[in-house]
Motif scaffolding. Structure first.
Motif, PDB file in Angstrom:
ATOM      1  N   MET A 415      36.365  25.375  65.570  1.00 30.22           N
ATOM      2  CA  MET A 415      37.308  25.840  63.862  1.00 30.22           C
ATOM      3  C   MET A 415      38.868  26.572  63.645  1.00 30.22           C
ATOM      4  N   PRO A 416      39.928  26.723  63.788  1.00 28.47           N
ATOM      5  CA  PRO A 416      41.107  27.683  64.175  1.00 28.47           C
ATOM      6  C   PRO A 416      41.340  28.019  62.334  1.00 28.47           C
ATOM      7  N   ARG A 417      41.609  29.392  62.593  1.00 31.04           N
ATOM      8  CA  ARG A 417      41.873  29.463  61.210  1.00 31.04           C
ATOM      9  C   ARG A 417      43.190  29.573  60.293  1.00 31.04           C
ATOM     10  N   ASN A 418      43.462  28.785  60.651  1.00 29.26           N
ATOM     11  CA  ASN A 418      44.898  28.177  60.134  1.00 29.26           C
ATOM     12  C   ASN A 418      43.974  27.110  59.501  1.00 29.26           C
ATOM     13  N   ASP A 419      43.069  26.121  59.871  1.00 28.97           N
ATOM     14  CA  ASP A 419      42.211  25.199  59.645  1.00 28.97           C
ATOM     15  C   ASP A 419      41.191  25.542  58.246  1.00 28.97           C
ATOM     16  N   ILE A 420      41.523  26.793  57.586  1.00 26.63           N
ATOM     17  CA  ILE A 420      40.385  26.852  56.756  1.00 26.63           C
ATOM     18  C   ILE A 420      41.237  28.006  55.393  1.00 26.63           C
ATOM     19  N   GLU A 421      40.835  27.211  54.553  1.00 22.65           N
ATOM     20  CA  GLU A 421      41.201  27.832  53.247  1.00 22.65           C
ATOM     21  C   GLU A 421      40.905  28.738  52.673  1.00 22.65           C
ATOM     22  N   ILE A 422      42.373  29.293  52.463  1.00 21.49           N
ATOM     23  CA  ILE A 422      41.689  30.992  52.130  1.00 21.49           C
ATOM     24  C   ILE A 422      41.549  30.942  49.957  1.00 21.49           C
ATOM     25  N   ALA A 423      40.609  30.905  49.968  1.00 19.38           N
ATOM     26  CA  ALA A 423      39.699  31.827  48.715  1.00 19.38           C
ATOM     27  C   ALA A 423      40.619  32.400  47.886  1.00 19.38           C
ATOM     28  N   PRO A 424      41.671  31.381  46.284  1.00 16.66           N
ATOM     29  CA  PRO A 424      42.545  32.933  45.817  1.00 16.66           C
ATOM     30  C   PRO A 424      41.532  33.579  45.099  1.00 16.66           C
ATOM     31  N   ASN A 425      41.875  34.919  44.719  1.00 20.63           N
ATOM     32  CA  ASN A 425      41.386  35.765  44.075  1.00 20.63           C
ATOM     33  C   ASN A 425      41.035  35.847  42.752  1.00 20.63           C
ATOM     34  N   PHE A 426      40.310  36.342  41.925  1.00 16.85           N
ATOM     35  CA  PHE A 426      40.010  36.135  40.781  1.00 16.85           C
ATOM     36  C   PHE A 426      40.364  36.818  40.036  1.00 16.85           C
ATOM     37  N   PRO A 427      41.005  37.168  38.492  1.00 15.44           N
ATOM     38  CA  PRO A 427      42.182  37.491  37.911  1.00 15.44           C
ATOM     39  C   PRO A 427      41.484  38.926  37.352  1.00 15.44           C
ATOM     40  N   SER A 428      40.615  39.441  38.705  1.00 14.49           N
ATOM     41  CA  SER A 428      39.869  40.820  37.725  1.00 14.49           C
ATOM     42  C   SER A 428      40.560  41.606  36.996  1.00 14.49           C
ATOM     43  N   GLU A 429      41.799  41.921  37.178  1.00 10.05           N
ATOM     44  CA  GLU A 429      42.530  42.723  36.145  1.00 10.05           C
ATOM     45  C   GLU A 429      42.995  42.030  35.389  1.00 10.05           C
ATOM     46  N   ALA A 430      43.531  41.433  35.547  1.00 12.11           N
ATOM     47  CA  ALA A 430      43.679  40.522  33.810  1.00 12.11           C
ATOM     48  C   ALA A 430      42.380  40.818  33.105  1.00 12.11           C
ATOM     49  N   PHE A 431      40.924  40.118  33.628  1.00 10.29           N
ATOM     50  CA  PHE A 431      39.822  39.463  32.838  1.00 10.29           C
ATOM     51  C   PHE A 431      39.273  41.129  32.153  1.00 10.29           C
ATOM     52  N   LEU A 432      39.632  42.469  33.547  1.00  7.59           N
ATOM     53  CA  LEU A 432      39.042  43.567  32.648  1.00  7.59           C
ATOM     54  C   LEU A 432      39.719  44.275  31.867  1.00  7.59           C
ATOM     55  N   ARG A 433      41.361  43.718  31.678  1.00  9.24           N
ATOM     56  CA  ARG A 433      42.345  44.056  29.925  1.00  9.24           C
ATOM     57  C   ARG A 433      41.365  43.189  28.748  1.00  9.24           C
ATOM     58  N   LYS A 434      41.158  42.102  29.594  1.00  2.00           N
ATOM     59  CA  LYS A 434      40.406  41.244  27.809  1.00  2.00           C
ATOM     60  C   LYS A 434      39.505  42.031  28.013  1.00  2.00           C
ATOM     61  N   GLN A 435      38.652  41.715  28.439  1.00  3.48           N
ATOM     62  CA  GLN A 435      37.603  42.776  28.158  1.00  3.48           C
ATOM     63  C   GLN A 435      37.004  43.722  27.320  1.00  3.48           C
ATOM     64  N   LYS A 436      38.553  44.729  27.575  1.00  2.00           N
ATOM     65  CA  LYS A 436      38.158  46.290  27.081  1.00  2.00           C
ATOM     66  C   LYS A 436      39.602  46.278  25.505  1.00  2.00           C
ATOM     67  N   SER A 437      40.144  44.916  25.742  1.00  2.00           N
ATOM     68  CA  SER A 437      40.284  44.959  24.525  1.00  2.00           C
ATOM     69  C   SER A 437      39.822  44.589  23.609  1.00  2.00           C
ATOM     70  N   ASN A 438      38.063  43.856  23.762  1.00  2.00           N
ATOM     71  CA  ASN A 438      37.589  42.838  22.810  1.00  2.00           C
ATOM     72  C   ASN A 438      36.396  44.043  22.668  1.00  2.00           C
ATOM     73  N   ASN A 439      36.884  45.138  23.019  1.00  2.00           N
ATOM     74  CA  ASN A 439      35.906  46.414  23.201  1.00  2.00           C
ATOM     75  C   ASN A 439      34.554  46.342  23.771  1.00  2.00           C
ATOM     76  N   TYR A 440      34.432  45.510  24.769  1.00  2.00           N
ATOM     77  CA  TYR A 440      32.961  45.340  25.727  1.00  2.00           C
ATOM     78  C   TYR A 440      32.555  46.660  26.415  1.00  2.00           C
ATOM     79  N   TYR A 441      34.058  47.307  26.720  1.00  2.00           N
ATOM     80  CA  TYR A 441      33.095  48.836  27.229  1.00  2.00           C
ATOM     81  C   TYR A 441      33.161  49.633  26.660  1.00  2.00           C
TER      82      TYR A 441
END
Length: 441
Positions: A415-441
């Motif tokens: 199972m060569p590394r090149n055949d393993i699909e890389i998982a996309p990163n969750f947009p954490s920074e944008a999600f955190l900014r949205k939460q702060k703007s909605n006063n979740y913190y």
């Protein structure tokens, strides 16, 4: 520098406990600091596969066989293919294992080192040296930590215990305690019965938590103090004994067993009380007493393990793990409550300044950065370290490590590394900014 971190342990939500809470809150704070965190644990009931929690915390629930108290069956080699897949797919930089009881943690660290991934370990418990279970666990721990990059313990007592059990250099062991989300444990005096003094117990109902002591203490305290009640939250094999104690001494209206409660509901139990009782026979830290003090409760606890390191002396009354001494400590605590010598709001403010997950995450982050600078250990050096684990165990560990390395080479070919699909990163920074703007913190 942002890192991709894999937390691995058998113990995580929906199971409840200190390790589970530690993993969740530490992961959330690391995400807020810009890191990517995934958690690898075993399946719980129908919770199998990949789940996302708040802020993009990704959890892999692996279909493993459970053998005892949520610990999975050791597989040695069979976990390697799926763990390698996860590490490559998530581009993991650091594998962080939690709890010596967890076979998933031990195997995860071992396979990560075979792959050349940096690894650290957090120990949450104390172990003995004489009984068969401790001897076996300590030998496996010594094997796993022979080439660990760094070890974290939750108290100085825990550090001394782990250093002795695994024959570690004390300089490679750090002490980073647990913490509490203070805003989740705000005192509410209106919830407590003003005509009663309520003693709260929030614990797993097992022998190690001193339930036999508790069963003997409750009838004596109820006989001495007619206005004292008990609330006991938790579940376990000792619940039957507690029920029998209620029946025997006719304490149905004085002792309330509420059963297991989600961690989010623990605060609703604590705010009903005036005193928190911990009867543990061994504890590395005991996050429960921190949550209780943060909720404004005076703490009575056995003087065991790392408990004396946790709270200032004016917030806790210690007793030896012995029935008469616990009765004396509880009588003292009841007197303090009667004369209103405890101010819940002050307790809360002090705990809020003493323990925070932001500080714990920052200190853990420093550990990650330090181990990223260490050199990769060659195979021959790994085998030399394993060989030093014992006259016969050392040879066995060398064979296991050699076979694991051959399996790694085979997986790289099949199972060569090149055949393993890389998982996309969750947009954490944008999600955190949205939460702060909605006063979740």
């Amino acid at each position: 520098m942002s890192l991709n971190i894999c937390m691995i342990s058998d113990f995580f939500y929906p199971n409840m406990g200190g390790v589970e809470s530690h993993l969740y809150h530490l992961s959330q704070q690391l995400i807020k600091r810009g890191h990517k965190v995934v958690i690898v644990t075993h399946a719980y009931g129908d919770r199998v596969g990949v789940r996302y929690l708040i802020n993009g915390l990704k959890v892999y629930y692996l279909p493993l066989l459970i053998v005892y108290q949520q610990a999975s069956l050791p597989t040695i080699f069979f976990l390697f293919p799926i763990l390698r897949y996860i590490i490559i797919r998530e581009r993991i930089d650091v594998v962080h294992g939690h709890q010596a009881f967890s076979s998933l943690c031990m195997e995860g660290i071992f396979h990560a080192r075979t792959m050349g991934i940096k690894a650290c370990f957090t120990d949450h418990s104390l172990f003995g040296f004489a009984d068969a279970s401790s001897i076996l666990t300590n030998k496996v721990l010594k094997f796993t930590l022979s080439e660990i990059d760094h070890v974290i313990c939750v108290s100085h007592t825990s550090k001394g215990n782990t250093v002795l059990r695994a024959s570690l250099n004390p300089q490679m062991v750090s002490v980073i305690p647990n913490a509490v989300v203070a805003n989740h444990f705000i005192p509410d005096p209106s919830k407590a019965d003003p005509n009663k003094i309520t003693i709260c117990v929030v614990s797993r109902l097992v022998y190690r938590k001193g339930m036999d002591l508790l069963i003997n203490v409750i009838p004596r305290i109820c006989a001495q103090h007619p206005k004292v009640n008990f609330i006991i939250a938790g579940d376990g094999p000792k619940k039957i004994d507690l029920e029998q104690m209620k029946e025997k001494y006719l304490l149905h209206d004085r002792v309330q067993l509420v059963g297991g409660v989600p961690h989010s509901e623990v605060k609703n139990v604590l705010v009903r009380g005036n005193i928190f009782l911990n009867t543990s026979l061994t504890e590395a830290f005991c996050i429960g007493i921190v949550e209780a003090a943060c909720s404004g409760l005076l703490v009575v606890s056995t003087r065991v393990g790392g408990v004396p390191e946790v709270l200032p002396n004016d917030m806790i009354i210690f007793a030896e793990p012995e029935e008469n001494d616990l009765i004396t400590a509880l009588n003292k605590a009841i007197t303090m409550i009667k004369f209103k010598e405890v101010t819940p709001a002050k307790f809360h403010d002090r705990i809020k300044n003493m323990y925070s997950w932001e500080n714990i995450a920052e200190r853990t982050e420093r550990v990650y950065y330090s181990i990223m600078k260490t050199r990769r250990i060659p195979l021959i050096e790994r085998l030399r370290r394993y060989y030093g684990c014992g006259s016969w165990a050392g040879k066995l560990f060398c064979i296991i490590a050699a076979v694991d390395y051959l399996i790694f080479l085979l997986l790289e070919f099949l199972m060569p590394r090149n055949d393993i699909e890389i998982a996309p990163n969750f947009p954490s920074e944008a999600f955190l900014r949205k939460q702060k703007s909605n006063n979740y913190y």
